[in-house]
Design an enzyme around this catalytic site. Structure first.
Site, mmCIF file in Angstrom:
data_model
loop_
_atom_site.group_PDB
_atom_site.id
_atom_site.type_symbol
_atom_site.label_atom_id
_atom_site.label_comp_id
_atom_site.label_asym_id
_atom_site.label_seq_id
_atom_site.Cartn_x
_atom_site.Cartn_y
_atom_site.Cartn_z
ATOM 1 N N HIS A 26 0.846 -1.191 0.000
ATOM 2 C CA HIS A 26 0.000 0.000 0.000
ATOM 3 C C HIS A 26 0.877 1.235 0.000
ATOM 4 C CE1 HIS A 26 -3.279 2.726 0.932
ATOM 5 N NE2 HIS A 26 -4.085 1.742 0.576
ATOM 6 N N ASP B 104 -7.987 -5.191 -0.111
ATOM 7 C CA ASP B 104 -8.510 -5.992 -1.220
ATOM 8 C C ASP B 104 -8.169 -7.465 -1.131
ATOM 9 O OD1 ASP B 104 -9.765 -3.945 -2.757
ATOM 10 O OD2 ASP B 104 -7.771 -3.167 -3.156
HETATM 11 N N1 CMC Z 1 4.206 -7.591 -4.878
HETATM 12 C C1 CMC Z 1 5.527 -7.576 -5.049
HETATM 13 N N2 CMC Z 1 6.304 -6.491 -4.892
HETATM 14 C C2 CMC Z 1 5.694 -5.343 -4.567
HETATM 15 C C3 CMC Z 1 4.301 -5.280 -4.362
HETATM 16 C C4 CMC Z 1 3.546 -6.450 -4.525
HETATM 17 N N3 CMC Z 1 2.236 -6.442 -4.353
HETATM 18 N N4 CMC Z 1 3.962 -4.002 -4.048
HETATM 19 C C5 CMC Z 1 5.090 -3.304 -4.042
HETATM 20 N N5 CMC Z 1 6.138 -4.105 -4.362
HETATM 21 C C6 CMC Z 1 7.547 -3.711 -4.410
HETATM 22 C C7 CMC Z 1 7.846 -2.942 -5.695
HETATM 23 O O1 CMC Z 1 8.281 -3.811 -6.718
HETATM 24 C C8 CMC Z 1 8.910 -1.983 -5.244
HETATM 25 O O2 CMC Z 1 10.150 -2.685 -5.217
HETATM 26 P P1 CMC Z 1 11.539 -1.907 -5.515
HETATM 27 O O3 CMC Z 1 11.679 -0.912 -4.409
HETATM 28 O O4 CMC Z 1 12.562 -2.982 -5.475
HETATM 29 O O5 CMC Z 1 11.378 -1.277 -6.862
HETATM 30 C C9 CMC Z 1 8.546 -1.676 -3.798
HETATM 31 O O6 CMC Z 1 7.776 -2.801 -3.337
HETATM 32 C C10 CMC Z 1 7.700 -0.420 -3.646
HETATM 33 O O7 CMC Z 1 6.593 -0.502 -4.528
HETATM 34 P P2 CMC Z 1 5.930 0.742 -5.258
HETATM 35 O O8 CMC Z 1 5.145 0.262 -6.423
HETATM 36 O O9 CMC Z 1 6.969 1.782 -5.493
HETATM 37 O O10 CMC Z 1 4.978 1.252 -4.117
HETATM 38 P P3 CMC Z 1 3.722 2.161 -4.321
HETATM 39 O O11 CMC Z 1 3.475 2.804 -3.015
HETATM 40 O O12 CMC Z 1 3.891 3.053 -5.492
HETATM 41 O O13 CMC Z 1 2.580 1.118 -4.696
HETATM 42 C C11 CMC Z 1 0.765 -0.343 -4.644
HETATM 43 C C12 CMC Z 1 1.570 0.702 -3.873
HETATM 44 C C13 CMC Z 1 -0.520 -0.653 -3.867
HETATM 45 C C14 CMC Z 1 0.350 0.219 -6.020
HETATM 46 C C15 CMC Z 1 1.619 -1.618 -4.806
HETATM 47 O O14 CMC Z 1 1.975 -2.134 -3.545
HETATM 48 C C16 CMC Z 1 0.914 -2.686 -5.646
HETATM 49 O O15 CMC Z 1 1.010 -2.657 -6.882
HETATM 50 N N6 CMC Z 1 0.202 -3.645 -4.975
HETATM 51 C C17 CMC Z 1 -0.565 -4.637 -5.703
HETATM 52 C C18 CMC Z 1 -1.874 -4.024 -6.174
HETATM 53 C C19 CMC Z 1 -2.850 -3.800 -5.033
HETATM 54 O O16 CMC Z 1 -3.052 -4.658 -4.186
HETATM 55 N N7 CMC Z 1 -3.484 -2.627 -5.059
HETATM 56 C C20 CMC Z 1 -4.505 -2.265 -4.060
HETATM 57 C C21 CMC Z 1 -4.063 -1.127 -3.205
HETATM 58 S S1 CMC Z 1 -5.092 -0.929 -1.780
HETATM 59 C C22 CMC Z 1 -6.552 -0.333 -2.420
HETATM 60 C C23 CMC Z 1 -6.727 1.120 -2.213
HETATM 61 O O17 CMC Z 1 -6.555 1.631 -1.080
HETATM 62 O O18 CMC Z 1 -7.091 1.755 -3.233
#
Ligand code: CMC
Length: 430
Positions: A313, A371
């Site tokens: 998240h 989710d």
């Molecule tokens: N599985 C594997 N690796 C992950 C995941 C995951 N679900 N989420 C983040 N990472 C890794 C990512 O690869 C990155 O690694 P590195 O630093 O080596 O590049 C690191 O963790 C940080 O990730 P980010 O994408 O920069 O983090 P963010 O804050 O931009 O993204 C997120 C948050 C929710 C988009 C992401 O965690 C994700 O894609 N999760 C899966 C989709 C999901 O479950 N979305 C629902 C969010 S909750 C609903 C809401 O409140 O709207």
């Protein structure tokens, strides 16, 4: 909150290219990190801040929802989500979000009367549905139908008048279950069902979704309670992508129905509201606990775009407080439905256990989010996965309407118009 509520805690200074440092004001809200006020930075120092993804930028002041991502705290208008989930109904929570306080008895019945007055869809709105293919995604239908509401309600389109704003916000909240339910019943070729004002908001939503014209529909109170809980948990989440979109659209003075349609479009993305649909697909692909280690290995592989859906998240870096509530509710609803051996639930529980003990997920602070379990719960309640995000939109309408009301009440709010760091070609000639 207006300017007088902001406390100047200290000042910051910024010097650029060894030029004399200029003082900047630091603002402190009631809780959470303080914010350097950079509004005059460009005018005074000719330099911009750069923050794509808004990781360090407060885009507005808001008094609606507070999140402490490090501690897993979520509060609506100061009330912990756990207490609201336990003691309140979704209608009460929507009132709280929109108007700032939980309703007293008279206020609740007046609000319910308004909601019941507005929950019917105009007959011409229902005719829009017939223009869609039956296999259209419900979110595609909802974006269009909600935007089309902008063409109705000529009686309340002066949004400088507070009563007209409340009317528009209440209309949005009231109509959304019928809009979502109609997008589902149309997709399966079943006649539209009208709201039944003898039922509460969530029971009404269920009967519009699942009722058939040839059979009386008895709402299962356990499912109605679970639905109400899901609606409460998804109702607001401060400046998430869809809410920021609603505020962005509203800042130009756009019609509230058009603003919320923009929010629905944003919510549809798999990184936001589309995630529980993606979780279910992932769990179905994993299928058996033996395949989990391979899924975890793929999620950790930088060369593989696969991510564990329902994990991670942007703001929660310890746990998402909504996830545990939904996991417990999913367990009890599955017991009630005698589906406690749902193989996908077995996969989900084991996947959560393994990921929470994995170095990668620990180091990156990735925990199950709201989710992760909601897809299983909704599937076992009878929802097709394409309706999951539509349901989220019904719930988040309470939040969007609240943010729209807040923004419209703010004096002197400026149009949201970010700057950019231009990286294109320098001047050239043909
Ligand atoms: N599985 C594997 N690796 C992950 C995941 C995951 N679900 N989420 C983040 N990472 C890794 C990512 O690869 C990155 O690694 P590195 O630093 O080596 O590049 C690191 O963790 C940080 O990730 P980010 O994408 O920069 O983090 P963010 O804050 O931009 O993204 C997120 C948050 C929710 C988009 C992401 O965690 C994700 O894609 N999760 C899966 C989709 C999901 O479950 N979305 C629902 C969010 S909750 C609903 C809401 O409140 O709207």
């Amino acid at each position: 909150m207006d300017n007088k509520d902001q406390v100047l805690v200290t000042s910051a200074s910024l010097s650029v290219n060894a030029n004399q440092a200029k003082a900047l004001i630091v603002l402190q809200g009631t809780e959470g990190p303080s914010a350097i006020d950079v509004r005059t930075l460009y005018a005074n120092q000719g330099i911009l801040t750069y923050d794509p993804g808004f990781r360090s930028t407060a885009s507005c002041k808001s008094a609606i929802t507070y999140i402490d991502g490090a501690q897993g705290i979520l509060r609506y208008r100061g009330y912990p989500i756990e207490e609201l989930a336990k003691h309140s109904t979704f209608t009460e929570v929507a009132y709280l979000l929109m108007f700032g306080e939980l309703p007293k008895t008279g206020e609740l019945s007046a609000f319910t009367t308004s909601v019941n007055e507005y929950n019917l869809l105009h007959d011409q709105v229902l005719s829009f549905y017939r223009g869609f293919r039956r296999d259209a995604h419900p979110m595609a239908v909802m974006v269009s139908v909600v935007a089309a509401l902008s063409a109705f309600y000529q009686d309340s389109q002066d949004y400088n008048i507070p009563e007209q704003r409340v009317k528009a916000a209440t209309r949005l909240f009231a109509k959304m279950p019928a809009i979502a339910a109609a997008s589902y019943t149309y997709s399966i070729g079943r006649p539209f069902r009208y709201p039944d004002n003898s039922l509460d908001y969530s029971s009404n939503f269920l009967q519009m979704l699942f009722g058939k014209p040839n059979t009386p529909y008895a709402v299962d109170p356990v499912l109605a309670k679970a639905m109400d809980l899901l609606l409460i948990l998804h109702a607001d989440h401060e400046q998430n992508a869809s809410t920021s979109t609603v505020r962005m659209a509203a800042s130009s003075g756009a019609n509230p129905f058009a603003c919320v349609a923009a929010g629905i479009a944003t919510l549809w993305g798999p990184a936001h509201g589309g995630a529980n649909e993606a979780v279910l697909k992932m769990l179905e692909e994993i299928a058996i606990p033996e395949n989990i280690p391979q899924a975890i290995a793929r999620a950790k592989d930088k060369n593989d775009p696969f991510r564990l859906m329902g994990f991670g998240h942007r703001v929660y870096k310890s746990h998402d407080p909504r996830a545990a509530i939904i996991r417990d509710t999913t367990k009890s609803v599955l017991r009630h439905l005698k589906m406690e051996n749902d193989p996908l639930m077995m996969v989900a529980l084991e996947l959560e256990r393994l990921a929470l003990n994995d170095e990668y997920f620990i180091a990156k602070q990735l925990y199950p989010n709201v989710d992760f379990y909601s897809g299983i719960l909704l599937k076992d309640m009878g929802f097709p996965s394409r309706m999951f995000t539509a349901l989220f939109a019904v719930s988040r309408t309470a939040g969007w309407a609240s943010h729209w009301l807040e923004l419209k009440a703010e004096k002197g709010a400026a149009i949201n118009r970010p700057q950019q760091l231009y990286v294109g070609p320098n001047l050239r000639h043909l």
